[in-house]
Design an enzyme around this catalytic site. Structure first.
Site, PDB file in Angstrom:
ATOM      1  N   SER A 162      -0.634   1.616   1.286  1.00  0.00           N
ATOM      2  CA  SER A 162      -1.413   1.459   2.505  1.00  0.00           C
ATOM      3  C   SER A 162      -2.523   2.505   2.540  1.00  0.00           C
ATOM      4  O   SER A 162      -3.319   2.608   1.603  1.00  0.00           O
ATOM      5  CB  SER A 162      -0.486   1.553   3.720  1.00  0.00           C
ATOM      6  OG  SER A 162      -1.131   1.181   4.908  1.00  0.00           O
ATOM      7  N   ASP A 217       1.997  -9.888   3.302  1.00  0.00           N
ATOM      8  CA  ASP A 217       1.273  -8.773   3.910  1.00  0.00           C
ATOM      9  C   ASP A 217      -0.078  -9.298   4.391  1.00  0.00           C
ATOM     10  O   ASP A 217      -1.004  -9.484   3.605  1.00  0.00           O
ATOM     11  CB  ASP A 217       1.082  -7.655   2.886  1.00  0.00           C
ATOM     12  CG  ASP A 217       0.362  -6.439   3.451  1.00  0.00           C
ATOM     13  OD1 ASP A 217      -0.074  -6.494   4.617  1.00  0.00           O
ATOM     14  OD2 ASP A 217       0.238  -5.436   2.718  1.00  0.00           O
ATOM     15  N   HIS A 258       3.661  -6.121   5.499  1.00  0.00           N
ATOM     16  CA  HIS A 258       3.054  -4.897   4.979  1.00  0.00           C
ATOM     17  C   HIS A 258       4.103  -3.831   4.652  1.00  0.00           C
ATOM     18  O   HIS A 258       3.939  -3.054   3.698  1.00  0.00           O
ATOM     19  CB  HIS A 258       2.057  -4.351   6.003  1.00  0.00           C
ATOM     20  CG  HIS A 258       1.290  -3.160   5.523  1.00  0.00           C
ATOM     21  ND1 HIS A 258       0.538  -3.185   4.360  1.00  0.00           N
ATOM     22  CD2 HIS A 258       1.153  -1.903   6.037  1.00  0.00           C
ATOM     23  CE1 HIS A 258      -0.041  -2.002   4.179  1.00  0.00           C
ATOM     24  NE2 HIS A 258       0.331  -1.217   5.175  1.00  0.00           N
TER      25      HIS A 258
END
Length: 377
Positions: free
Chosen positions: A156, A321, A354
């Site tokens: 991320s 995601d 995610h």
């Protein structure tokens, strides 16, 4: 640090590096002096060639693996990945985790004392960017005697830092490992961040960012920000499978209190987050996310922006995601291939959204393990 044959790095202790040389920031601000809190796992070899930097995401910290002696439940946020015999094997690698500047876990941030005023920095803490974090991490690497990282890894926002490392210090990274990330935020992602920030900024207890002096915390805004964010970290399938339309009391109560299990879960996550995270750090970190865009100075040309990179790359994305979709990772793959970089890419089938990058998915971890095994130290 103690070793544990079970696969955990065992009991760990944070360390603090103090820097007295001023750090100039991209925003134009300057930190006259600052601390970086970090942890290490494994042993740095004689050649100093086996060091791996792990960069954390929005709410992460330096505490990547292991536990604290006085808090047996304080397991590091990526403990399933880092340790002896794990994909990032501390029998082979020396792993470093750092709390970013502007953070709230020991590194200098809004809660820290501004030496010019003797009060917490609060709203006057300067804006920090991904590039500023990378530059401060490079200074920490100097302090640790690490000329080049065997790999820089992150998921991320941490993946964005790994990418930035390969561009700002291309000679100091042999492998860039970019997980569940993107070359820049989409418009939708910026929109979600702004909603979260407004929840904090409009909280009556925010006091313009100087709530420390009032002895309060903008809990309402911070918990709402986390609830909004948490929705984006999960997939629709994951929420449906875990919660569905389950009712807490088995029937409709016709009120505005919590009725559905998903409501209960989001409220719990919001309350938990507001109990340990700093609102000013949340604001600064989401803006750092918004600002990150290596192609910005190249007229939006990602291929030109990535031409500086010299590292080999591993990228991974997850099918559900939708915050950092596989298409965003493929943008990076294509731009790197255009520059004739050595690129490995794994697109993992996962229902968790995610947050998949934090989980012990067998296919994901197998791909990570295989890549780390092929890194020469």
């Amino acid at each position: 640090m103690t070793k544990n044959p079970s696969g955990s790095v065992g009991i760990v202790t944070p360390q603090c590096a103090h820097f007295t040389e001023p750090l100039a920031l991209r925003s134009g601000g300057v930190l006259p002096a600052y601390d970086l809190v970090y942890e290490t796992y494994g042993t740095l070899n004689a050649a100093r060639s086996n060091a791996v930097l792990v960069c954390h995401a929005l709410s992460g910290s330096h505490h990547v693996a292991g536990t604290y002696a006085d808090k047996p439940k304080s397991t590091g946020w990526w403990d399933n990945l880092v340790g002896p015999g794990k994909p990032l094997d501390t029998n082979k690698f020396f792993v470093v985790g750092v709390n970013n500047l502007g953070g709230c876990f020991g590194s200098t941030g809004p809660q820290s004392i501004n030496p010019a005023t003797g009060r917490p920095w609060g709203a006057s803490f300067p804006f920090v960017t991904v590039e500023d974090w990378v530059d401060s991490q490079a200074l920490l690497a100097d302090r640790l005697g690490i000329d080049a990282w065997a790999a820089v890894l992150g998921g991320s926002l941490g993946g964005m830092q790994a990418l930035a490392w390969t561009l700002r210090h291309p000679e100091r990274v042999r492998h860039g490992m970019v997980i569940a990330a993107a070359p820049q935020l989409s418009t939708e992602n910026i929109a979600f961040n702004e909603v979260a920030r407004q929840a904090i900024l409009t909280d009556p207890d925010f006091h313009g960012g100087n709530y420390y002096q009032h002895g309060v915390v903008p809990v309402r805004g911070l918990r709402l920000a986390r609830m909004v964010g948490h929705i984006t970290y999960l997939s629709d399938d994951a929420m449906a499978e875990k919660f569905g339309r389950k009712l807490r009391h088995g029937e409709h109560k016709y009120h505005f209190d919590v009725e559905f299990e998903i409501e209960s879960y989001l409220n719990y996550q919001g309350d938990k987050f507001a109990g340990f995270f700093d609102a000013n750090t949340y604001l600064l970190t989401t803006k750092a996310l918004d600002y990150f865009d290596p192609a910005y100075e190249y007229g939006g040309d990602l291929k030109a922006a990535l031409a500086r990179a010299k590292a080999k790359f591993f990228l991974a994305s997850f099918t559900t995601d939708w915050r950092f979709s596989p298409a965003r990772s493929r943008e990076l793959v294509f731009a790197l291939l255009h520059n004739q970089r050595d690129v490995s890419y794994a697109e993992i089938a996962s229902s968790a959204g995610h947050d998949s990058f934090l989980l012990d998915d067998p296919h994901y971890h197998a791909a990570m393990r295989a890549y780390f095994q092929n890194i020469e130290v």
